[in-house]
Design a protein around this motif. Structure first.
Motif, PDB file in Angstrom:
ATOM      1  N   LEU A   4       0.844  -1.192   0.000  1.00  0.00           N
ATOM      2  CA  LEU A   4       0.000   0.000   0.000  1.00  0.00           C
ATOM      3  C   LEU A   4       0.875   1.236   0.000  1.00  0.00           C
ATOM      4  CD1 LEU A   4      -2.806   1.394   0.427  1.00  0.00           C
ATOM      5  CD2 LEU A   4      -2.358   1.172   2.877  1.00  0.00           C
ATOM      6  N   LEU A   5       0.612   2.148  -0.911  1.00  0.00           N
ATOM      7  CA  LEU A   5       1.279   3.446  -0.930  1.00  0.00           C
ATOM      8  C   LEU A   5       0.237   4.499  -0.611  1.00  0.00           C
ATOM      9  CD1 LEU A   5       3.015   1.559  -2.821  1.00  0.00           C
ATOM     10  CD2 LEU A   5       3.886   3.651  -3.797  1.00  0.00           C
ATOM     11  N   GLU A   6       0.534   5.332   0.377  1.00  0.00           N
ATOM     12  CA  GLU A   6      -0.408   6.370   0.800  1.00  0.00           C
ATOM     13  C   GLU A   6       0.242   7.743   0.675  1.00  0.00           C
ATOM     14  OE1 GLU A   6      -1.277   5.205   4.834  1.00  0.00           O
ATOM     15  OE2 GLU A   6      -3.105   4.190   4.188  1.00  0.00           O
ATOM     16  N   GLY A   7      -0.326   8.596  -0.152  1.00  0.00           N
ATOM     17  CA  GLY A   7       0.137   9.973  -0.285  1.00  0.00           C
ATOM     18  C   GLY A   7       1.592  10.097  -0.675  1.00  0.00           C
ATOM     19  N   VAL A   8       2.073   9.164  -1.490  1.00  0.00           N
ATOM     20  CA  VAL A   8       3.488   9.144  -1.881  1.00  0.00           C
ATOM     21  C   VAL A   8       3.750  10.197  -2.955  1.00  0.00           C
ATOM     22  CG1 VAL A   8       5.232   7.759  -3.058  1.00  0.00           C
ATOM     23  CG2 VAL A   8       3.861   6.747  -1.249  1.00  0.00           C
ATOM     24  N   SER A   9       4.804  10.957  -2.757  1.00  0.00           N
ATOM     25  CA  SER A   9       5.277  11.894  -3.778  1.00  0.00           C
ATOM     26  C   SER A   9       6.791  11.965  -3.678  1.00  0.00           C
ATOM     27  CB  SER A   9       4.658  13.286  -3.599  1.00  0.00           C
ATOM     28  OG  SER A   9       5.086  13.869  -2.392  1.00  0.00           O
ATOM     29  N   LYS A  10       7.421  12.449  -4.732  1.00  0.00           N
ATOM     30  CA  LYS A  10       8.876  12.541  -4.759  1.00  0.00           C
ATOM     31  C   LYS A  10       9.292  13.824  -5.444  1.00  0.00           C
ATOM     32  CE  LYS A  10      13.114  10.915  -4.385  1.00  0.00           C
ATOM     33  NZ  LYS A  10      13.731  10.684  -3.093  1.00  0.00           N
ATOM     34  N   LYS A  11      10.125  14.597  -4.742  1.00  0.00           N
ATOM     35  CA  LYS A  11      10.713  15.798  -5.315  1.00  0.00           C
ATOM     36  C   LYS A  11      12.221  15.635  -5.291  1.00  0.00           C
ATOM     37  CE  LYS A  11       7.561  19.530  -4.781  1.00  0.00           C
ATOM     38  NZ  LYS A  11       7.600  20.958  -4.750  1.00  0.00           N
ATOM     39  N   VAL A  12      12.864  16.114  -6.331  1.00  0.00           N
ATOM     40  CA  VAL A  12      14.316  16.160  -6.382  1.00  0.00           C
ATOM     41  C   VAL A  12      14.667  17.611  -6.650  1.00  0.00           C
ATOM     42  CG1 VAL A  12      16.386  15.350  -7.542  1.00  0.00           C
ATOM     43  CG2 VAL A  12      14.466  13.784  -7.203  1.00  0.00           C
ATOM     44  N   GLY A  13      15.205  18.251  -5.636  1.00  0.00           N
ATOM     45  CA  GLY A  13      15.409  19.695  -5.716  1.00  0.00           C
ATOM     46  C   GLY A  13      14.049  20.369  -5.801  1.00  0.00           C
ATOM     47  N   ALA A  14      13.891  21.267  -6.748  1.00  0.00           N
ATOM     48  CA  ALA A  14      12.609  21.944  -6.936  1.00  0.00           C
ATOM     49  C   ALA A  14      11.707  21.192  -7.913  1.00  0.00           C
ATOM     50  CB  ALA A  14      12.842  23.364  -7.442  1.00  0.00           C
ATOM     51  N   GLU A  15      12.231  20.126  -8.509  1.00  0.00           N
ATOM     52  CA  GLU A  15      11.491  19.399  -9.536  1.00  0.00           C
ATOM     53  C   GLU A  15      10.667  18.260  -8.929  1.00  0.00           C
ATOM     54  OE1 GLU A  15      12.492  16.936 -13.622  1.00  0.00           O
ATOM     55  OE2 GLU A  15      14.013  18.221 -12.742  1.00  0.00           O
ATOM     56  N   THR A  16       9.398  18.188  -9.298  1.00  0.00           N
ATOM     57  CA  THR A  16       8.530  17.105  -8.838  1.00  0.00           C
ATOM     58  C   THR A  16       8.664  15.925  -9.780  1.00  0.00           C
ATOM     59  OG1 THR A  16       6.961  18.678  -7.896  1.00  0.00           O
ATOM     60  CG2 THR A  16       6.151  16.449  -8.302  1.00  0.00           C
TER      61      THR A  16
END
Length: 99
Positions: A4-16
């Motif tokens: 289960l993934l919940e509310g997963v996001s990934k940013k690298v520096g300012a880039e989403t």
């Protein structure tokens, strides 16, 4: 095993790299990640496998939060399509046997 993934996001520096998302693949069924180049498929798989940590959200396996847990303690793996992803590993074949 239930992933289960919940509310997963990934940013690298300012880039989403991955926008906020939930994902709950069903046990016993095939789930396919399909998308254009640079859509985030590999980033998502690396988060599921524990190779990367999400900027936000959590990854759960069988109800336990494994976000940030060392890779060797998870019951999730990722098989790469190209051998170049593990350049330090070597395979030698002698007399028809893999060693």
């Amino acid at each position: 095993m239930q992933l289960l993934l919940e509310g997963v996001s990934k940013k690298v520096g300012a880039e989403t790299w991955l926008y906020n998302m939930d994902l709950a693949p069903q046990t016993g069924e095939v789930t396919v990640l399909l998308g254009a180049t640079q859509a985030g498929k590999t980033s998502l798989m690396r988060i599921m496998a524990g190779l990367d940590v999400p900027s936000m959200g959590r990854v759960c396996v069988d109800g336990a939060d494994v976000t940030g847990m060392p890779i060797h303690q998870r019951n999730v793996a990722m098989v790469c399509q190209q051998f170049i992803n593990y350049p330090s590993l070597r395979v030698s074949i002698k007399a028809g046997r893999v060693q």
